[in-house]
Design a protein around this motif. Structure first.
Motif, short mmCIF file in Angstrom:
data_model
loop_
_atom_site.label_atom_id
_atom_site.label_comp_id
_atom_site.label_asym_id
_atom_site.label_seq_id
_atom_site.Cartn_x
_atom_site.Cartn_y
_atom_site.Cartn_z
N ILE A 113 -6.69 -0.11 -11.08
CA ILE A 113 -6.52 -0.35 -9.62
C ILE A 113 -5.85 -1.65 -9.29
N MET A 114 -6.17 -2.82 -9.90
CA MET A 114 -5.45 -3.99 -9.38
C MET A 114 -4.18 -3.92 -9.92
N THR A 115 -3.83 -3.55 -11.26
CA THR A 115 -2.46 -3.41 -11.74
C THR A 115 -1.59 -2.62 -10.72
N ASN A 116 -1.67 -1.50 -10.50
CA ASN A 116 -1.03 -0.46 -9.69
C ASN A 116 -0.98 -1.25 -8.11
N THR A 117 -1.84 -1.92 -7.78
CA THR A 117 -1.89 -2.47 -6.44
C THR A 117 -0.69 -3.62 -6.37
N ALA A 118 -0.64 -4.63 -7.54
CA ALA A 118 0.34 -5.67 -7.77
C ALA A 118 1.54 -5.09 -7.80
N GLU A 119 1.55 -4.10 -8.72
CA GLU A 119 3.03 -3.12 -9.02
C GLU A 119 3.59 -2.70 -7.32
N LEU A 120 2.73 -2.06 -6.76
CA LEU A 120 3.00 -1.52 -5.45
C LEU A 120 3.51 -2.70 -4.43
N ALA A 121 2.91 -3.65 -4.39
CA ALA A 121 3.31 -4.88 -3.54
C ALA A 121 4.46 -5.76 -3.89
#
Length: 267
Positions: free
Chosen positions: A127-135
């Motif tokens: 979740i943290m990885t995908n959120t950082a990539e999205l941002a």
């Protein structure tokens, strides 16, 4: 009068007999101990002793970790806030008031809370990885997206597990190391959101890559990111293709030329 030598000899004999008896007792005790250790009860007793010793050592190590690491971290200001918040959430979830207003521990709620905690722990990394990539992708797309003409060759799948493709080309047919470029085509949450909003469909990196034929092509490329070699080579940050429209160059007399558009009809 008694003979002193005979008396000394008797004493030495007694001392020797006593030592021999003690040795026999020690040998018998050792034999009994070996027999006990070799028996099933002895093996179980030995294992229980080892487990008890290990448990004591682990308990002491755990107490040291708690007193010197966990407690100072949890008690600290900003760093300990998530732990204190979780503790409050745990107390709220697993303790319920009975008819008399007493707080009672609920095994059911504790089990559900434990399962939820384990599920969150297993998914917090992705979740943290995908959120950082999205941002990251959204910020780059909002500030650097543009459409330019590039001469591209065939695309190639470089990471099959992640469905990531690469293509390369230049700003003109005459290519040099100063105007060459590597593009990436990858699936991501930001790309899917943009594609759904603009095209009404998800972003499929393999279909985007398929639009670049195995030829030298004149392509209208919509992409974002930086072309600076410092980022590309130093940090493995490549410009990302969002859309591409390509026209293969035809061979005419040995020279590559773009296909001619039909002339408009005369009125």
């Amino acid at each position: 009068m008694s003979d002193p030598k005979k008396k000394d000899t008797s004493f030495e004999d007694l001392l020797r007999d006593a030592k021999a008896a003690i040795g026999e007792v020690d040998n018998e005790r050792k034999a009994l101990k070996d027999a006990h250790n070799a028996s099933a009860i002895g093996q179980i007793s030995k294992q229980v002793t080892a487990i008890h010793k290990t448990f004591n050592q682990v308990s002491q190590a755990g107490m040291w970790v708690y007193n010197n690491i966990i407690d100072p971290v949890v008690s600290s200001g900003v760093i300990g806030w998530p732990f204190r918040t979780y503790g409050k959430l745990w107390n709220w979830a697993v303790y319920k008031e009975d008819a008399e207003g007493e707080r009672v521990f609920s095994k059911r709620n504790a089990g559900l809370m434990l399962c939820a905690t384990l599920a969150a722990g297993l998914n917090v990394g992705p979740i943290m990885t995908n959120t950082a990539e999205l941002a990251w992708d959204t910020a780059w797309m909002a500030t650097t997206t543009r459409t330019e003409t590039w001469y591209l060759g065939q695309s190639q799948e470089i990471y099959p597990d992640s469905n990531i493709f690469s293509t390369r080309g230049c700003e003109s047919i005459t290519c040099s190391d100063q105007d060459s470029i590597y593009f990436r085509i990858k699936p991501s949450i930001a790309h899917n959101i943009r594609s759904l909003v603009q095209d009404g469909s998800f972003f499929y990196s393999d279909f985007v890559a398929a639009a670049i034929p195995n030829d030298t092509n004149s392509c209208e490329v919509t992409y974002y990111g930086t072309r600076a070699k410092t980022f590309v080579r130093g940090f493995d940050i490549y410009p990302q293709i969002l859309n591409v429209e390509c026209s293969p160059l035809s061979v005419n007399g040995g020279a590559l030329q773009a296909p001619q558009q039909p002339a408009p009809a005369m009125p």
